[in-house]
Design an enzyme around this catalytic site. Structure first.
Site, mmCIF file in Angstrom:
data_model
loop_
_atom_site.group_PDB
_atom_site.id
_atom_site.type_symbol
_atom_site.label_atom_id
_atom_site.label_comp_id
_atom_site.label_asym_id
_atom_site.label_seq_id
_atom_site.Cartn_x
_atom_site.Cartn_y
_atom_site.Cartn_z
ATOM 1 N N ASP A 89 -0.830 4.550 -2.522
ATOM 2 C CA ASP A 89 -1.296 3.414 -1.500
ATOM 3 C C ASP A 89 0.111 2.824 -0.858
ATOM 4 O O ASP A 89 0.929 2.021 -1.661
ATOM 5 C CB ASP A 89 -1.979 2.245 -2.217
ATOM 6 C CG ASP A 89 -3.292 2.891 -2.698
ATOM 7 O OD1 ASP A 89 -3.420 4.142 -2.832
ATOM 8 O OD2 ASP A 89 -4.199 1.893 -3.186
ATOM 9 N N LYS A 124 -10.831 2.016 1.852
ATOM 10 C CA LYS A 124 -10.822 1.374 0.720
ATOM 11 C C LYS A 124 -10.569 -0.139 0.733
ATOM 12 O O LYS A 124 -9.732 -0.357 1.429
ATOM 13 C CB LYS A 124 -9.511 1.763 -0.110
ATOM 14 C CG LYS A 124 -9.349 1.060 -1.529
ATOM 15 C CD LYS A 124 -8.042 1.610 -2.238
ATOM 16 C CE LYS A 124 -7.876 0.828 -3.508
ATOM 17 N NZ LYS A 124 -6.569 1.271 -4.161
ATOM 18 N N LYS A 154 -6.665 1.003 3.894
ATOM 19 C CA LYS A 154 -7.025 -0.040 2.926
ATOM 20 C C LYS A 154 -6.831 -1.202 3.496
ATOM 21 O O LYS A 154 -5.800 -1.585 4.034
ATOM 22 C CB LYS A 154 -6.272 0.498 1.741
ATOM 23 C CG LYS A 154 -6.319 -0.580 0.442
ATOM 24 C CD LYS A 154 -5.392 -0.166 -0.701
ATOM 25 C CE LYS A 154 -5.464 -1.288 -1.812
ATOM 26 N NZ LYS A 154 -4.367 -0.968 -2.869
#
Length: 218
Positions: free
Chosen positions: A91, A182, A153
């Site tokens: 991430d 996400k 995300k």
């Protein structure tokens, strides 16, 4: 949705700077016991958790976290090191200053550097929506999709605000099925989890999912 079905979409997360080894082990035990999508932990713990759990646990870590202002070379080096230590998912935080400046080439190169460093492993790009206006969010959908990332995300959880359903719906409308979503930051109830999944999220970043879904303290 049943709690087990929801937890299968959870990145079971602990990224506090004070996180201890025992807390990370507890988190990892919970992730494996309840069937999380992965455990998301600081880079410094990746090698030890991989050694402890072998292939029985999917491990995610963070790159350029939480501010995103490292150079592309440093982010790529972080990612390569985490890959070598056994991470499965990454991430990364974008260069927010570049995004706010409208320098999309730098943002793209940043993502591509990490993409290259981790080969075909799962890449999630954190855009930190709380600092972006509508036009910037739309442009980032294009940049993230073109970079070959697997996910966009919403948040680090360290910004001024977390995920919103409005942003998730915007991303879904722009990205279709090309990039997954996400949501992370401020998701505090089972009802909210169901709403985010129904709005088009494939993953949720949560630190308190076990007591919320299973009624057990962490």
């Amino acid at each position: 949705m049943k709690s087990e079905q929801i937890f299968a979409h959870i990145d079971h997360t602990l990224l506090k700077p004070t996180a201890t080894w025992q807390q990370i082990v507890t988190l990892s035990d919970e992730a494996r016991r309840y069937g999380a999508a992965c455990v998301c932990i600081p880079p410094s713990y990746v090698a030890r958790i991989r050694e402890l759990y072998g292939i029985s646990l999917r491990i995610c870590t963070v790159i350029g976290f939480p501010l995103g202002f490292q150079t592309s070379a440093i982010k790529a080096a972080e990612a390569a090191d985490a890959l070598n230590n056994g991470a499965d998912e990454f991430d990364m935080v974008i260069d927010l200053g570049a995004a706010k400046s409208g320098n999309w080439l730098i943002v793209s190169k940043d993502i591509l550097a990490v993409r290259s460093a981790i080969n075909c492993k799962t890449l999630k790009v954190i855009v930190e929506t709380c600092y972006l206006d509508q036009e910037e969010k739309l442009r980032l959908c294009e940049v993230v999709a073109a970079s070959g990332a697997d996910y966009i995300k919403t948040s680090t959880g360290f910004g001024s605000a977390g995920a919103t359903l409005e942003d998730v719906r915007l991303f879904r409308s722009q990205l279709g099925d090309t990039v997954k979503i996400k949501a992370s930051g401020g998701i505090k109830s089972k009802e909210e989890m169901v709403c985010y999944l129904s709005a088009g999220c494939d993953r949720l970043g949560c630190s308190g999912a076990v007591p919320i879904l299973f009624g057990e303290s962490q």
